[in-house]
Design an enzyme around this catalytic site. Structure first.
Site, PDB file in Angstrom:
ATOM      1  N   TRP A  15       0.761  -1.450  -0.152  1.00  0.00           N
ATOM      2  CA  TRP A  15       0.133   0.021   0.042  1.00  0.00           C
ATOM      3  C   TRP A  15       0.924   1.390  -0.177  1.00  0.00           C
ATOM      4  O   TRP A  15       0.469   2.277  -0.633  1.00  0.00           O
ATOM      5  CB  TRP A  15      -0.795   0.068   1.214  1.00  0.00           C
ATOM      6  CG  TRP A  15      -2.289  -0.711   1.020  1.00  0.00           C
ATOM      7  CD1 TRP A  15      -2.524  -2.014   1.472  1.00  0.00           C
ATOM      8  CD2 TRP A  15      -3.313  -0.142   0.254  1.00  0.00           C
ATOM      9  NE1 TRP A  15      -3.843  -2.266   0.835  1.00  0.00           N
ATOM     10  CE2 TRP A  15      -4.211  -1.155   0.200  1.00  0.00           C
ATOM     11  CE3 TRP A  15      -3.607   1.125  -0.499  1.00  0.00           C
ATOM     12  CZ2 TRP A  15      -5.358  -1.009  -0.286  1.00  0.00           C
ATOM     13  CZ3 TRP A  15      -4.789   1.129  -1.131  1.00  0.00           C
ATOM     14  CH2 TRP A  15      -5.805   0.038  -1.137  1.00  0.00           C
ATOM     15  N   TRP A  61     -18.288  21.323   0.350  1.00  0.00           N
ATOM     16  CA  TRP A  61     -18.196  20.934   1.756  1.00  0.00           C
ATOM     17  C   TRP A  61     -18.457  21.970   2.932  1.00  0.00           C
ATOM     18  O   TRP A  61     -18.760  23.137   2.277  1.00  0.00           O
ATOM     19  CB  TRP A  61     -16.616  20.898   2.038  1.00  0.00           C
ATOM     20  CG  TRP A  61     -15.838  20.055   0.881  1.00  0.00           C
ATOM     21  CD1 TRP A  61     -15.355  20.214  -0.045  1.00  0.00           C
ATOM     22  CD2 TRP A  61     -15.801  18.532   1.449  1.00  0.00           C
ATOM     23  NE1 TRP A  61     -14.540  19.173  -0.550  1.00  0.00           N
ATOM     24  CE2 TRP A  61     -15.127  17.966   0.143  1.00  0.00           C
ATOM     25  CE3 TRP A  61     -16.181  17.575   2.446  1.00  0.00           C
ATOM     26  CZ2 TRP A  61     -14.791  16.669   0.144  1.00  0.00           C
ATOM     27  CZ3 TRP A  61     -15.849  16.210   2.016  1.00  0.00           C
ATOM     28  CH2 TRP A  61     -15.185  15.990   1.399  1.00  0.00           C
TER      29      TRP A  61
HETATM   30  P1  FAD Z   1       2.127  -1.579   9.861  1.00  0.00           P
HETATM   31  O1  FAD Z   1       0.745  -1.938   9.988  1.00  0.00           O
HETATM   32  O2  FAD Z   1       3.221  -2.151  10.798  1.00  0.00           O
HETATM   33  O3  FAD Z   1       2.606  -1.444   8.486  1.00  0.00           O
HETATM   34  C1  FAD Z   1       3.626  -1.532   7.688  1.00  0.00           C
HETATM   35  C2  FAD Z   1       4.096  -0.473   6.863  1.00  0.00           C
HETATM   36  O4  FAD Z   1       3.115  -0.489   5.831  1.00  0.00           O
HETATM   37  C3  FAD Z   1       3.692   1.030   7.436  1.00  0.00           C
HETATM   38  O5  FAD Z   1       4.928   1.429   8.229  1.00  0.00           O
HETATM   39  C4  FAD Z   1       3.588   1.568   6.252  1.00  0.00           C
HETATM   40  O6  FAD Z   1       4.818   2.049   5.688  1.00  0.00           O
HETATM   41  C5  FAD Z   1       2.601   0.578   5.427  1.00  0.00           C
HETATM   42  N1  FAD Z   1       1.491   1.161   5.462  1.00  0.00           N
HETATM   43  C6  FAD Z   1       0.651   0.407   6.312  1.00  0.00           C
HETATM   44  N2  FAD Z   1      -0.804   0.482   6.076  1.00  0.00           N
HETATM   45  C7  FAD Z   1      -0.706   1.462   5.219  1.00  0.00           C
HETATM   46  C8  FAD Z   1      -1.590   2.205   4.583  1.00  0.00           C
HETATM   47  N3  FAD Z   1      -3.049   2.129   4.557  1.00  0.00           N
HETATM   48  N4  FAD Z   1      -1.136   3.267   3.530  1.00  0.00           N
HETATM   49  C9  FAD Z   1       0.183   3.179   2.987  1.00  0.00           C
HETATM   50  N5  FAD Z   1       0.815   2.540   3.562  1.00  0.00           N
HETATM   51  C10 FAD Z   1       0.657   1.681   4.615  1.00  0.00           C
HETATM   52  N6  FAD Z   1       1.020   6.129   6.497  1.00  0.00           N
HETATM   53  C11 FAD Z   1       2.093   7.009   6.600  1.00  0.00           C
HETATM   54  O7  FAD Z   1       3.349   6.401   6.644  1.00  0.00           O
HETATM   55  N7  FAD Z   1       1.969   8.082   6.496  1.00  0.00           N
HETATM   56  C12 FAD Z   1       1.019   9.038   6.466  1.00  0.00           C
HETATM   57  O8  FAD Z   1       0.907  10.252   6.242  1.00  0.00           O
HETATM   58  C13 FAD Z   1      -0.081   8.384   6.498  1.00  0.00           C
HETATM   59  N8  FAD Z   1      -1.464   8.857   6.596  1.00  0.00           N
HETATM   60  C14 FAD Z   1      -2.755   8.091   6.682  1.00  0.00           C
HETATM   61  C15 FAD Z   1      -3.756   8.989   6.652  1.00  0.00           C
HETATM   62  C16 FAD Z   1      -4.904   8.175   6.818  1.00  0.00           C
HETATM   63  C17 FAD Z   1      -6.344   9.037   6.930  1.00  0.00           C
HETATM   64  C18 FAD Z   1      -4.985   6.866   6.986  1.00  0.00           C
HETATM   65  C19 FAD Z   1      -6.325   5.992   6.961  1.00  0.00           C
HETATM   66  C20 FAD Z   1      -3.689   6.240   6.893  1.00  0.00           C
HETATM   67  C21 FAD Z   1      -2.615   6.863   6.794  1.00  0.00           C
HETATM   68  N9  FAD Z   1      -1.311   6.096   6.808  1.00  0.00           N
HETATM   69  C22 FAD Z   1      -0.095   6.951   6.836  1.00  0.00           C
HETATM   70  C23 FAD Z   1      -1.413   4.804   6.732  1.00  0.00           C
HETATM   71  C24 FAD Z   1      -1.174   4.072   7.984  1.00  0.00           C
HETATM   72  O9  FAD Z   1      -2.178   4.346   8.949  1.00  0.00           O
HETATM   73  C25 FAD Z   1       0.214   3.919   8.604  1.00  0.00           C
HETATM   74  O10 FAD Z   1       1.188   3.590   7.741  1.00  0.00           O
HETATM   75  C26 FAD Z   1       0.196   2.999   9.733  1.00  0.00           C
HETATM   76  O11 FAD Z   1      -0.626   3.100  10.607  1.00  0.00           O
HETATM   77  C27 FAD Z   1       1.572   3.048  10.557  1.00  0.00           C
HETATM   78  O12 FAD Z   1       2.052   2.107  11.241  1.00  0.00           O
HETATM   79  P2  FAD Z   1       2.669   1.055  11.478  1.00  0.00           P
HETATM   80  O13 FAD Z   1       4.071   1.305  10.713  1.00  0.00           O
HETATM   81  O14 FAD Z   1       2.844   0.459  12.714  1.00  0.00           O
HETATM   82  O15 FAD Z   1       2.112   0.069  10.268  1.00  0.00           O
END
Ligand code: FAD
Length: 481
Positions: A282, A310
């Protein structure tokens, strides 16, 4: 007499703040020339100023990188200003003829880098770009019709076929550096907040060593049950690698490689490892999309959503930012974000849905707030995910899917652990009422020591009414096509 010392080379660090798996640094070191590691503090690196939480992270990450480079014999040169002017002065001071860099794929950065490379080429300086941030170079994953993918599942399949996923490599152990170049103290950049210092609860250690530790901790624990665990905000069920990945303190292929290796060795179920790989997918999807559709930074990916009207609701926006909407799961998320610079993914979806659909506030307002407050703020991920929730993005949630903040809370935080952690004033309520305190009988509230409207707000909007209002507004958008 000919001077046979090769001209030094510059390694321009940006979002690749690590030694290992750093192609630009490794290639520079292997060139045999003296290496000048350079970081330029340019407010427009991403085409928009850094958010406050990102500045907090950068401050510590640069200090960690500087220490690692110093140990290897090449001090990090820190300069601030317009990137091209700074590069030109370092080139003039040192006679460097090559600049090594790992590419940035965000549209403004991409264009700026191309201009810089062209300008320097005209003066006989070569820029060499590498991929240090993505599993596959954005633009390299295309459909059979040679078009960008707009749907995630086929994108992921194609990505995993083209991805090179090189084996992780330790970086250079020693570097032939240059002493005596002018450098600015990182303190001068005031990246860490003062007056007030709102970062007291930021429980993070930026830097490459900490990124590796976070990965090891994840492999040894949460990855084993990642598929379900990742959806429970009260649990430590995810990797928390996002800021480390964003700043390039760890390469995505190291994370993927390690997860797959753990599965191969029988330490974690293969299904869990692949679920994690798909989340990294993603991240790829988001940056690939933004790179190929730059307009989505400002406008709806699906143009019909540009006609959406909006609501202008400054009070609602403020209540959302402060975690005072009266919906506990929403408020817990917004308070976690403010206190720690991070929010659990499930809750990010809930709070985004609340802002966009319950309050009918433009997703760009939410994106901007996240940009300022998240330590992992990332243009591709943030924009893609906000548009996903809004329904205006590629492969987005259907527009009529509107999260109910009460049932979401009950489903994913059934024991109320997350809400109690971030909203201590509700801690005395039992699981039955904790996600909808306004429905609790008066005596239950009194016994828990809560006066709604004083200790904790009553809901700022009625969800059933707001849901219908959003559906009507979105129906207008659809019929305006
Ligand atoms: P894990 O669950 O451990 O996932 C591993 C890695 O996968 C993450 O570190 C991230 O790089 C990637 N990843 C996971 N989920 C997503 C996703 N939905 N979209 C893209 N990459 C993903 N993530 C950001 O890194 N930066 C942001 O600015 C950001 N903004 C967000 C805004 C919204 C409204 C939402 C719904 C999600 C957003 N995310 C963003 C995606 C996601 O929430 C975070 O990457 C995730 O919560 C990070 O925690 P983790 O490293 O423990 O995730």
């Amino acid at each position: 007499m000919a001077n046979d010392t090769p001209a030094p080379v510059i390694v321009w660090f940006r979002r690749d703040l690590r030694i290992a798996d750093n192609s630009a640094l490794t290639e520079a070191a292997e060139s045999g020339a003296p290496v000048i590691p350079l970081y330029i503090h340019d407010e427009q690196l991403d085409g928009r100023p850094l958010g406050a939480a990102s500045r907090w992270w950068l401050d510590k990450s640069l200090r960690a990188l500087a220490a690692d480079l110093k140990d290897r014999g090449a001090p990090l040169v820190l300069r601030s200003g317009d990137a091209e002017s700074v590069l030109r002065s370092v080139i003039e001071e040192t006679g460097a003829q090559t600049v090594y860099m790992n590419r940035l794929f965000e549209p403004a950065a991409w264009e700026r880098d191309a201009e810089i490379a062209q300008g320097l080429k005209a003066d006989g300086v070569t820029c060499r770009g590498f991929n240090g941030t993505m599993l596959a170079r954005p633009g390299s994953v295309r459909t059979g019709q040679d078009a960008p993918y707009k749907v995630f599942t086929p994108f992921l399949k194609a990505l995993l076929q083209v991805v090179e996923e090189p084996a992780p490599r330790d970086g250079p152990r020693t570097l032939d550096g240059i002493e005596g170049l002018k450098t600015e103290p990182v303190d001068d950049w005031s990246l860490h907040p003062t007056r007030p210092d709102w970062s007291e609860d930021f429980d993070w250690t930026p830097g490459e060593a900490a990124a590796r530790e976070a990965l090891s901790r994840f492999l040894a624990g949460p990855l084993k049950a990642y598929g379900d665990g990742r959806d429970v905000p009260g649990k430590d069920g995810t990797s928390r690698l996002s800021p480390h990945l964003h700043f390039g303190e760890i390469s995505p292929w190291r994370a993927v490689h390690a997860a797959r290796q753990a599965a191969e060795d029988g330490r974690v179920p293969a299904k869990q490892a692949e679920k994690f790989v798909s989340e990294i997918g993603w991240r790829e999807f988001s940056t690939h999309l933004l790179h190929q559709f730059p307009y989505m930074a400002e406008r709806a990916f699906r143009p019909e959503f540009d006609s959406m009207v909006w609501r202008d609701d400054a009070e609602g926006l403020e209540a959302w930012k402060r975690g005072m909407t009266g919906y506990p799961i929403v408020d817990a998320g917004m308070r976690q974000l403010w206190a720690t610079g991070w929010m659990h993914n499930r809750v990010r979806m809930i709070v985004a849905s609340f802002l966009i659909k319950d309050l009918l506030i433009d997703w760009r307002e939410g994106e901007a707030w996240f940009w300022d407050t998240l330590v992992d703020a990332d243009m591709g991920n943030n924009i893609q995910n906000w548009q996903w929730v809004a329904g205006s993005g590629a492969d987005a949630a259907p527009y009529f899917r509107i999260f109910n903040p009460v049932t979401q809370g009950e489903k994913f935080d059934g024991d109320g652990r997350y809400v109690r952690r971030w909203i201590p004033e509700l801690a005395g309520l039992s699981d039955r009422w904790i996600h909808a305190p306004w429905t609790a009988p008066k005596e239950v509230l009194a016994a828990a020591g809560i006066r709604l409207g004083r200790d904790y707000p009553a809901p700022i909007v009625d969800h059933a009414m707001a849901r219908q209002r959003a559906l009507d507004a979105l129906e207008d958008v659809k019929s305006a096509r």
